[in-house]
Design a protein around this motif. Sequence first.
Motif, PDB file in Angstrom:
ATOM      1  N   ASP A  86      -4.625 126.104 -25.056  1.00  0.00           N
ATOM      2  CA  ASP A  86      -5.694 126.133 -26.191  1.00  0.00           C
ATOM      3  C   ASP A  86      -5.865 124.598 -26.309  1.00  0.00           C
ATOM      4  OD1 ASP A  86      -5.631 128.718 -26.582  1.00  0.00           O
ATOM      5  OD2 ASP A  86      -4.312 128.779 -28.549  1.00  0.00           O
ATOM      6  N   ASN A  87      -4.970 123.727 -26.488  1.00  0.00           N
ATOM      7  CA  ASN A  87      -4.969 122.271 -26.676  1.00  0.00           C
ATOM      8  C   ASN A  87      -5.886 121.629 -25.498  1.00  0.00           C
ATOM      9  OD1 ASN A  87      -3.790 122.336 -29.269  1.00  0.00           O
ATOM     10  ND2 ASN A  87      -1.926 121.998 -28.326  1.00  0.00           N
ATOM     11  N   LEU A  88      -5.549 122.097 -24.442  1.00  0.00           N
ATOM     12  CA  LEU A  88      -6.404 121.599 -23.096  1.00  0.00           C
ATOM     13  C   LEU A  88      -7.823 121.922 -23.240  1.00  0.00           C
ATOM     14  CD1 LEU A  88      -3.553 122.066 -20.389  1.00  0.00           C
ATOM     15  CD2 LEU A  88      -4.475 119.914 -21.223  1.00  0.00           C
ATOM     16  N   GLU A  89      -8.012 123.248 -23.735  1.00  0.00           N
ATOM     17  CA  GLU A  89      -9.480 123.750 -23.876  1.00  0.00           C
ATOM     18  C   GLU A  89      -9.935 122.740 -24.993  1.00  0.00           C
ATOM     19  OE1 GLU A  89      -9.137 127.934 -24.077  1.00  0.00           O
ATOM     20  OE2 GLU A  89      -9.058 128.164 -22.088  1.00  0.00           O
ATOM     21  N   ARG A  90      -9.437 122.425 -26.151  1.00  0.00           N
ATOM     22  CA  ARG A  90      -9.984 121.696 -27.001  1.00  0.00           C
ATOM     23  C   ARG A  90     -10.249 120.356 -26.628  1.00  0.00           C
ATOM     24  NH1 ARG A  90      -5.990 124.048 -30.051  1.00  0.00           N
ATOM     25  NH2 ARG A  90      -6.327 125.808 -31.141  1.00  0.00           N
ATOM     26  N   ALA A  91      -9.332 119.801 -25.789  1.00  0.00           N
ATOM     27  CA  ALA A  91      -9.697 118.397 -25.505  1.00  0.00           C
ATOM     28  C   ALA A  91     -10.958 118.413 -24.327  1.00  0.00           C
ATOM     29  CB  ALA A  91      -8.209 117.830 -24.562  1.00  0.00           C
ATOM     30  N   LEU A  92     -10.992 119.495 -23.666  1.00  0.00           N
ATOM     31  CA  LEU A  92     -12.402 119.433 -22.765  1.00  0.00           C
ATOM     32  C   LEU A  92     -13.557 119.904 -23.477  1.00  0.00           C
ATOM     33  CD1 LEU A  92     -10.904 121.538 -19.627  1.00  0.00           C
ATOM     34  CD2 LEU A  92     -11.869 119.413 -19.751  1.00  0.00           C
ATOM     35  N   ALA A  93     -13.370 120.453 -24.312  1.00  0.00           N
ATOM     36  CA  ALA A  93     -14.836 120.741 -25.381  1.00  0.00           C
ATOM     37  C   ALA A  93     -14.997 119.465 -26.298  1.00  0.00           C
ATOM     38  CB  ALA A  93     -14.170 121.740 -26.230  1.00  0.00           C
ATOM     39  N   SER A  94     -13.951 118.520 -26.324  1.00  0.00           N
ATOM     40  CA  SER A  94     -14.345 117.570 -27.352  1.00  0.00           C
ATOM     41  C   SER A  94     -14.762 116.126 -26.487  1.00  0.00           C
ATOM     42  CB  SER A  94     -13.166 117.028 -28.160  1.00  0.00           C
ATOM     43  OG  SER A  94     -12.126 116.584 -27.588  1.00  0.00           O
ATOM     44  N   VAL A  95     -14.510 116.250 -25.229  1.00  0.00           N
ATOM     45  CA  VAL A  95     -14.908 115.131 -24.446  1.00  0.00           C
ATOM     46  C   VAL A  95     -16.176 115.090 -23.709  1.00  0.00           C
ATOM     47  CG1 VAL A  95     -14.361 113.766 -22.375  1.00  0.00           C
ATOM     48  CG2 VAL A  95     -12.561 114.694 -23.632  1.00  0.00           C
ATOM     49  N   ASP A  96     -17.039 114.168 -23.835  1.00  0.00           N
ATOM     50  CA  ASP A  96     -18.585 114.434 -23.293  1.00  0.00           C
ATOM     51  C   ASP A  96     -18.380 114.382 -21.688  1.00  0.00           C
ATOM     52  OD1 ASP A  96     -21.287 114.274 -22.825  1.00  0.00           O
ATOM     53  OD2 ASP A  96     -21.728 111.979 -23.637  1.00  0.00           O
ATOM     54  N   ALA A  97     -18.601 115.600 -21.246  1.00  0.00           N
ATOM     55  CA  ALA A  97     -18.573 115.106 -19.713  1.00  0.00           C
ATOM     56  C   ALA A  97     -19.452 114.907 -18.899  1.00  0.00           C
ATOM     57  CB  ALA A  97     -18.433 116.825 -19.246  1.00  0.00           C
ATOM     58  N   SER A  98     -21.036 114.408 -19.856  1.00  0.00           N
ATOM     59  CA  SER A  98     -21.959 113.854 -18.918  1.00  0.00           C
ATOM     60  C   SER A  98     -21.606 112.319 -19.117  1.00  0.00           C
ATOM     61  CB  SER A  98     -23.299 114.056 -19.657  1.00  0.00           C
ATOM     62  OG  SER A  98     -23.235 113.485 -20.825  1.00  0.00           O
ATOM     63  N   ASP A  99     -20.875 111.728 -19.772  1.00  0.00           N
ATOM     64  CA  ASP A  99     -20.497 110.171 -19.671  1.00  0.00           C
ATOM     65  C   ASP A  99     -19.540 110.030 -18.493  1.00  0.00           C
ATOM     66  OD1 ASP A  99     -19.950 107.625 -20.173  1.00  0.00           O
ATOM     67  OD2 ASP A  99     -19.212 107.936 -22.427  1.00  0.00           O
ATOM     68  N   GLU A 100     -19.996 109.170 -17.502  1.00  0.00           N
ATOM     69  CA  GLU A 100     -19.247 108.785 -16.474  1.00  0.00           C
ATOM     70  C   GLU A 100     -17.990 108.207 -16.783  1.00  0.00           C
ATOM     71  OE1 GLU A 100     -19.996 109.453 -13.191  1.00  0.00           O
ATOM     72  OE2 GLU A 100     -21.546 110.397 -14.323  1.00  0.00           O
ATOM     73  N   GLN A 101     -17.729 107.454 -17.817  1.00  0.00           N
ATOM     74  CA  GLN A 101     -16.482 106.791 -17.834  1.00  0.00           C
ATOM     75  C   GLN A 101     -15.318 107.944 -18.036  1.00  0.00           C
ATOM     76  OE1 GLN A 101     -17.571 104.275 -21.206  1.00  0.00           O
ATOM     77  NE2 GLN A 101     -15.939 104.988 -22.465  1.00  0.00           N
ATOM     78  N   PHE A 102     -15.700 108.838 -18.771  1.00  0.00           N
ATOM     79  CA  PHE A 102     -14.632 109.957 -18.913  1.00  0.00           C
ATOM     80  C   PHE A 102     -14.538 111.169 -17.786  1.00  0.00           C
ATOM     81  CE2 PHE A 102     -16.180 108.900 -23.335  1.00  0.00           C
ATOM     82  CZ  PHE A 102     -14.956 108.435 -23.638  1.00  0.00           C
ATOM     83  N   ALA A 103     -15.346 110.886 -16.616  1.00  0.00           N
ATOM     84  CA  ALA A 103     -15.035 111.885 -15.789  1.00  0.00           C
ATOM     85  C   ALA A 103     -13.828 112.080 -14.986  1.00  0.00           C
ATOM     86  CB  ALA A 103     -16.369 111.378 -14.627  1.00  0.00           C
ATOM     87  N   THR A 104     -12.963 111.091 -14.958  1.00  0.00           N
ATOM     88  CA  THR A 104     -11.834 111.200 -14.368  1.00  0.00           C
ATOM     89  C   THR A 104     -10.835 112.054 -15.506  1.00  0.00           C
ATOM     90  OG1 THR A 104     -11.269 109.054 -14.927  1.00  0.00           O
ATOM     91  CG2 THR A 104     -11.966 109.330 -12.801  1.00  0.00           C
ATOM     92  N   VAL A 105     -11.136 111.562 -16.709  1.00  0.00           N
ATOM     93  CA  VAL A 105     -10.304 112.255 -17.646  1.00  0.00           C
ATOM     94  C   VAL A 105     -10.693 113.945 -17.816  1.00  0.00           C
ATOM     95  CG1 VAL A 105      -9.939 112.439 -20.307  1.00  0.00           C
ATOM     96  CG2 VAL A 105     -10.108 110.129 -19.222  1.00  0.00           C
ATOM     97  N   VAL A 106     -11.929 114.230 -17.667  1.00  0.00           N
ATOM     98  CA  VAL A 106     -12.201 115.258 -17.906  1.00  0.00           C
ATOM     99  C   VAL A 106     -11.809 116.342 -16.510  1.00  0.00           C
ATOM    100  CG1 VAL A 106     -14.566 117.137 -17.357  1.00  0.00           C
ATOM    101  CG2 VAL A 106     -14.418 115.081 -19.006  1.00  0.00           C
ATOM    102  N   GLU A 107     -11.866 115.558 -15.442  1.00  0.00           N
ATOM    103  CA  GLU A 107     -11.281 115.951 -14.157  1.00  0.00           C
ATOM    104  C   GLU A 107      -9.760 116.439 -14.145  1.00  0.00           C
ATOM    105  OE1 GLU A 107     -11.186 115.421  -9.233  1.00  0.00           O
ATOM    106  OE2 GLU A 107     -12.105 113.924 -10.715  1.00  0.00           O
TER     107      GLU A 107
END
Length: 182
Positions: A86-107
């Motif tokens: 659940d916490n990992l899903e919430r973290a994914l939902a809170s990160v802006d996936a379109s922002d390139e600087q967070f791409a590696t974090v989202v991945e």
Amino acid sequence: MTTEQNAPLTDEVPAGSPDVEVELESATGPDAEIERLQAELQQAQETALRAAADAQNTRRRAEQDVEKAHKFGQEKIVQDMVVVADNLERALASVDASDEQFATVVEGLQLTLKSLIDGLKRHHVVQLDPKGEPFDPQFHQAMTQVPNPELEPNTVMDVFQKGYTLHGRLVRPAMVVVSKAP
């Protein structure tokens, strides 16, 4: 010679003589004893049969208890692990996936979540994501009902929190929003 001496010798004893009564008593005595012993034998056989059945039932129950302990002994750790999912899903939902600087974090979050869910599946933990399915009170917990003319009544519109089962047994119900007639 007396008549008793002249009487022919036979095995028959005149009726009413004391010897006849003793013979009759001894004849019914063994038959009664045989019947009593047969009744005791039958009762002992029934008792032995019931004892064997009880032993078999106890053995079967013990085997079922061991099987359930193996199947559902992981339930507490599964409950703890689904919170991590659940916490990992919430973290994914809170990160802006379109922002390139967070791409590696989202991945990284996506791979970690996938790894966790795959590990849970290997241990027969199934994730319940019932969006669009009919509401099932055995697996879903309705948080609210919302009128929606586009959906059938009692259809899951949204999922607040996914549910999980372990070997088909509910670990946590899915918390859902259910449609109702307008």
